[in-house]
Design a protein around this motif. Structure first.
Motif, PDB file in Angstrom:
ATOM      1  N   ASP A 248       0.803  -1.224   0.000  1.00 13.84           N
ATOM      2  CA  ASP A 248       0.000   0.000   0.000  1.00 13.84           C
ATOM      3  C   ASP A 248       0.838   1.277   0.000  1.00 13.84           C
ATOM      4  O   ASP A 248       0.397   2.312  -0.475  1.00 13.84           O
ATOM      5  N   HIS A 249       2.044   1.179   0.539  1.00 11.96           N
ATOM      6  CA  HIS A 249       2.885   2.373   0.579  1.00 11.96           C
ATOM      7  C   HIS A 249       4.286   2.076   0.075  1.00 11.96           C
ATOM      8  O   HIS A 249       5.263   2.253   0.799  1.00 11.96           O
ATOM      9  N   PRO A 250       4.404   1.600  -1.158  1.00  9.47           N
ATOM     10  CA  PRO A 250       5.728   1.272  -1.673  1.00  9.47           C
ATOM     11  C   PRO A 250       6.610   2.521  -1.733  1.00  9.47           C
ATOM     12  O   PRO A 250       6.132   3.585  -2.149  1.00  9.47           O
ATOM     13  N   LYS A 251       7.849   2.354  -1.269  1.00 10.09           N
ATOM     14  CA  LYS A 251       8.734   3.519  -1.245  1.00 10.09           C
ATOM     15  C   LYS A 251       9.583   3.606  -2.510  1.00 10.09           C
ATOM     16  O   LYS A 251       9.723   4.662  -3.080  1.00 10.09           O
ATOM     17  N   CYS A 252      10.132   2.470  -2.959  1.00  8.11           N
ATOM     18  CA  CYS A 252      11.053   2.603  -4.093  1.00  8.11           C
ATOM     19  C   CYS A 252      10.306   2.545  -5.425  1.00  8.11           C
ATOM     20  O   CYS A 252       9.239   1.954  -5.547  1.00  8.11           O
ATOM     21  N   GLU A 253      10.909   3.172  -6.394  1.00 10.09           N
ATOM     22  CA  GLU A 253      10.279   3.343  -7.701  1.00 10.09           C
ATOM     23  C   GLU A 253      10.106   1.986  -8.411  1.00 10.09           C
ATOM     24  O   GLU A 253       9.067   1.730  -9.020  1.00 10.09           O
ATOM     25  N   ALA A 254      11.133   1.129  -8.272  1.00 13.05           N
ATOM     26  CA  ALA A 254      11.070  -0.183  -8.940  1.00 13.05           C
ATOM     27  C   ALA A 254       9.863  -0.982  -8.446  1.00 13.05           C
ATOM     28  O   ALA A 254       9.159  -1.621  -9.235  1.00 13.05           O
ATOM     29  N   LEU A 255       9.623  -0.939  -7.151  1.00 14.32           N
ATOM     30  CA  LEU A 255       8.491  -1.664  -6.576  1.00 14.32           C
ATOM     31  C   LEU A 255       7.165  -1.075  -7.062  1.00 14.32           C
ATOM     32  O   LEU A 255       6.235  -1.803  -7.416  1.00 14.32           O
ATOM     33  N   ARG A 256       7.113   0.242  -7.086  1.00 19.86           N
ATOM     34  CA  ARG A 256       5.873   0.894  -7.560  1.00 19.86           C
ATOM     35  C   ARG A 256       5.550   0.451  -8.983  1.00 19.86           C
ATOM     36  O   ARG A 256       4.422   0.112  -9.314  1.00 19.86           O
ATOM     37  N   ARG A 257       6.605   0.437  -9.816  1.00 15.92           N
ATOM     38  CA  ARG A 257       6.397   0.034 -11.199  1.00 15.92           C
ATOM     39  C   ARG A 257       5.985  -1.445 -11.285  1.00 15.92           C
ATOM     40  O   ARG A 257       5.093  -1.810 -12.031  1.00 15.92           O
ATOM     41  N   PHE A 258       6.660  -2.263 -10.459  1.00 18.41           N
ATOM     42  CA  PHE A 258       6.375  -3.702 -10.465  1.00 18.41           C
ATOM     43  C   PHE A 258       4.924  -3.959 -10.061  1.00 18.41           C
ATOM     44  O   PHE A 258       4.201  -4.726 -10.716  1.00 18.41           O
ATOM     45  N   LEU A 259       4.479  -3.289  -9.009  1.00 12.38           N
ATOM     46  CA  LEU A 259       3.117  -3.515  -8.513  1.00 12.38           C
ATOM     47  C   LEU A 259       2.078  -3.040  -9.517  1.00 12.38           C
ATOM     48  O   LEU A 259       1.072  -3.701  -9.760  1.00 12.38           O
ATOM     49  N   LYS A 260       2.348  -1.928 -10.104  1.00 16.40           N
ATOM     50  CA  LYS A 260       1.427  -1.347 -11.076  1.00 16.40           C
ATOM     51  C   LYS A 260       1.231  -2.308 -12.244  1.00 16.40           C
ATOM     52  O   LYS A 260       0.110  -2.621 -12.640  1.00 16.40           O
ATOM     53  N   ARG A 261       2.375  -2.816 -12.723  1.00 18.96           N
ATOM     54  CA  ARG A 261       2.329  -3.722 -13.855  1.00 18.96           C
ATOM     55  C   ARG A 261       1.599  -5.010 -13.461  1.00 18.96           C
ATOM     56  O   ARG A 261       0.755  -5.508 -14.193  1.00 18.96           O
ATOM     57  N   ASP A 262       1.923  -5.505 -12.276  1.00 20.88           N
ATOM     58  CA  ASP A 262       1.340  -6.781 -11.889  1.00 20.88           C
ATOM     59  C   ASP A 262      -0.162  -6.692 -11.686  1.00 20.88           C
ATOM     60  O   ASP A 262      -0.919  -7.519 -12.167  1.00 20.88           O
ATOM     61  N   PHE A 263      -0.587  -5.656 -10.969  1.00 19.80           N
ATOM     62  CA  PHE A 263      -2.025  -5.563 -10.732  1.00 19.80           C
ATOM     63  C   PHE A 263      -2.767  -5.253 -12.015  1.00 19.80           C
ATOM     64  O   PHE A 263      -3.866  -5.720 -12.235  1.00 19.80           O
ATOM     65  N   ALA A 264      -2.095  -4.490 -12.889  1.00 15.72           N
ATOM     66  CA  ALA A 264      -2.722  -4.197 -14.180  1.00 15.72           C
ATOM     67  C   ALA A 264      -2.918  -5.487 -14.960  1.00 15.72           C
ATOM     68  O   ALA A 264      -4.004  -5.745 -15.482  1.00 15.72           O
ATOM     69  N   SER A 265      -1.891  -6.355 -14.980  1.00 14.86           N
ATOM     70  CA  SER A 265      -2.013  -7.561 -15.770  1.00 14.86           C
ATOM     71  C   SER A 265      -3.039  -8.526 -15.130  1.00 14.86           C
ATOM     72  O   SER A 265      -3.737  -9.225 -15.837  1.00 14.86           O
ATOM     73  N   SER A 266      -3.117  -8.531 -13.793  1.00 11.43           N
ATOM     74  CA  SER A 266      -4.098  -9.440 -13.200  1.00 11.43           C
ATOM     75  C   SER A 266      -5.527  -8.932 -13.422  1.00 11.43           C
ATOM     76  O   SER A 266      -6.461  -9.706 -13.469  1.00 11.43           O
ATOM     77  N   ASN A 267      -5.672  -7.609 -13.618  1.00 11.68           N
ATOM     78  CA  ASN A 267      -7.005  -7.089 -13.934  1.00 11.68           C
ATOM     79  C   ASN A 267      -7.423  -7.437 -15.351  1.00 11.68           C
ATOM     80  O   ASN A 267      -8.601  -7.569 -15.638  1.00 11.68           O
ATOM     81  N   GLU A 268      -6.420  -7.551 -16.229  1.00 13.33           N
ATOM     82  CA  GLU A 268      -6.749  -7.876 -17.621  1.00 13.33           C
ATOM     83  C   GLU A 268      -7.330  -9.279 -17.747  1.00 13.33           C
ATOM     84  O   GLU A 268      -8.105  -9.536 -18.652  1.00 13.33           O
ATOM     85  N   GLU A 269      -6.923 -10.193 -16.832  1.00 10.22           N
ATOM     86  CA  GLU A 269      -7.297 -11.598 -17.015  1.00 10.22           C
ATOM     87  C   GLU A 269      -8.780 -11.868 -16.876  1.00 10.22           C
ATOM     88  O   GLU A 269      -9.466 -11.284 -16.103  1.00 10.22           O
TER      89      GLU A 269
END
Lengths: 269, 221
Positions: A248-269
């Protein structure tokens, strides 16, 4: 604070010139559930395999309940290193692709390793051996009951669905009473409709107080089941914390990008 | 001459053919496994030595190998072959067959072992099984299952190859049939021998089929 059940320090691993793990360390308390997340190729599976002695790190130490079970300084030749059996058995591992033994029945898959240990321990004590074997058989029955597969005890693994096979693989790992049970993407090889039955078993284990490390792509599951989450990127721990902190409160940019991509792809399914 | 009379005369030869067949299998199947281990050894020199052995055994005719092994004591060490006694001929035949077939079996084992997924070894390892337990309990039964069809091929070839023993004068079924055919000026002994080889191979194929069925109860990846 108690002695940690697991303390990992400075694990490094290089394949050729590629550094897969660049000094990873963390610790766990008894009964904790740790999820390891991160992109493919980031090193999370290598870390888990290192804990199970399937990879030999170049540097670092691993201590279980205060006892050192691995120290890279012990290892002179990578290919020759083999952990002591009692150290190996501190960890249990559930593989992505189950790796059940196809020629044995479900129950034999559970009892095989324990039977072999008993035969060694009671080599000269027939009564002791038959008591031990009976106990192992009973334990296997109990575990099969616990994962709701008592009726499949005599089936071959190939006659089971992927989800059932993975539950058997979990039971097989539990047979040897590991101190820490590890999961390497336990649902990645499963059809989506079969993942729930496996995740339910893992959740039950958590409720029973099992210490577990789970490498997973199931973010929702990691969030709900873990006490602690580690995000690994490019071979190092880029961020760690409670599920709330990490998701819910990711600090580093890599994690933010990773989470965004992952949740986006799981929403597509 | 009736078929029964021929069978009666062939009898002695059939015994020898069976002996060559079973003794070859008995020794070459385990020897092949050892050679396969040698071939797969991490040590490059060891692996190369076994590689050369396999290459020579597969690359030259079995009949030539028979001659070499049979006459080697005489030509290399000037020891008269008669010193080895009456059974020397058969011993040489079996030795040559074992060495030759072990090379073929080694390659079959090697392909079977190489086709095993690494996950099976890893699963055994994390369950605390030793290397020996892993190989003999987990891996080998699956390898056997995978290699049964090519092994069946070799075994069938072996049945027919036993007739090569005639090359160094070992009397077996084929040699015997030849003798009878020459004496009686008749094709019939060859026909009878042919039928016997066929029946033998039919039994082999049937037996191996049963084994495949027994091992085929489970599916492998």
């Amino acid at each position: 604070m108690n002695t940690p059940i697991l303390e990992v320090k400075g694990i490094k691993k290089t394949y050729g010139k590629k550094e897969v793990l660049g000094g990873v360390g963390f610790s766990m308390q008894r009964g904790e559930v740790l999820s390891i997340i991160g992109s493919s190729g980031g090193g999370k599976t290598t870390l888990l395999r290192s804990l199970n002695f399937l990879e030999v790190p170049d540097e670092g130490t691993i201590c279980v309940e205060g006892e050192t079970v691995f120290d890279a300084a012990w290892v002179k030749k990578q290919s020759k290193f083999r952990a002591k059996p009692e150290h190996q058995l501190k960890f249990g591992l559930v593989f992505q692709s189950f790796n059940l033994f196809p020629q044995f029945s479900v129950k034999k898959n559970l009892t095989l390793a324990a039977d072999l240990q008993a035969k060694k321990a009671y080599a000269k004590d027939k009564a002791g051996l038959s008591a031990a074997l009976a106990e192992i058989s009973q334990k296997a029955d109990d575990l099969l009951n616990r994962i709701n597969l008592s009726d499949k005890a005599e089936e071959y693994p190939s006659n089971l669905s992927g989800g059932q096979q993975q539950r058997v693989a979990i039971a097989r790992a539990l047979m040897l009473n590991p101190t820490i049970l590890c999961f390497d993407e336990p649902t990645s090889a499963l059809d989506p409709e079969l993942t729930d039955e496996v995740l339910r078993v893992i959740r039950d284990l958590r409720d029973a107080g099992m210490t577990m490390i789970i490498v997973t792509h199931e973010m929702e599951f990691a969030k709900s089941v873990s006490d602690k989450v580690i995000f690994i990127a490019r071979g190092v721990i880029a961020e760690e914390g409670t599920p709330e902190e990490v998701f819910d409160h990711p600090k580093c940019e890599a994690l933010r990008r990773f989470l965004k991509r992952d949740f986006a792809s799981s929403n597509e399914e | 001459m009736s078929v029964f009379q021929i069978l009666n005369l062939l009898w002695e030869g059939i015994g020898v053919s069976l002996k060559i067949f079973f003794l070859t299998l008995l020794f070459s199947l385990p020897l092949g496994l050892l050679i396969a281990f040698g071939r797969m050894a991490k040590n490059k020199i060891v692996s190369a030595i076994f590689g050369i052995y396999i290459s020579i055994m597969r690359g030259t005719p079995l009949m030539l190998q028979l001659f070499v092994i049979y006459y080697l004591p005489y030509f290399a060490f000037k020891i008269p072959l008669s010193t080895f006694g009456a059974n020397y001929r058969l011993t040489a035949v079996i030795l040559a067959f074992v060495l030759n077939y072990a090379a073929y079996f080694a390659e079959i084992y090697r392909s079977g072992i190489a086709s095993m997924p690494v996950g099976q070894y890893e699963a055994a390892k994390v369950l605390g099984m030793s290397r020996g337990q892993t190989f003999f309990i987990v891996i080998l039964p699956q390898v056997v299952r995978r290699i049964l069809p090519p092994v069946t091929n070799e075994v069938i070839t072996l049945v027919k190859d036993t007739s090569l023993a005639f090359a160094i004068g070992q009397i077996e079924m084929f040699t015997k049939a030849k003798q009878i055919a020459a004496a009686e000026v008749s094709m019939l002994p060859y026909v009878v021998a042919g039928v016997l080889y066929y029946i033998f191979n039919f039994a082999v194929a049937y037996g191996m089929g049963l084994l495949e069925k027994k091992f085929g109860k489970y599916a492998i990846k």
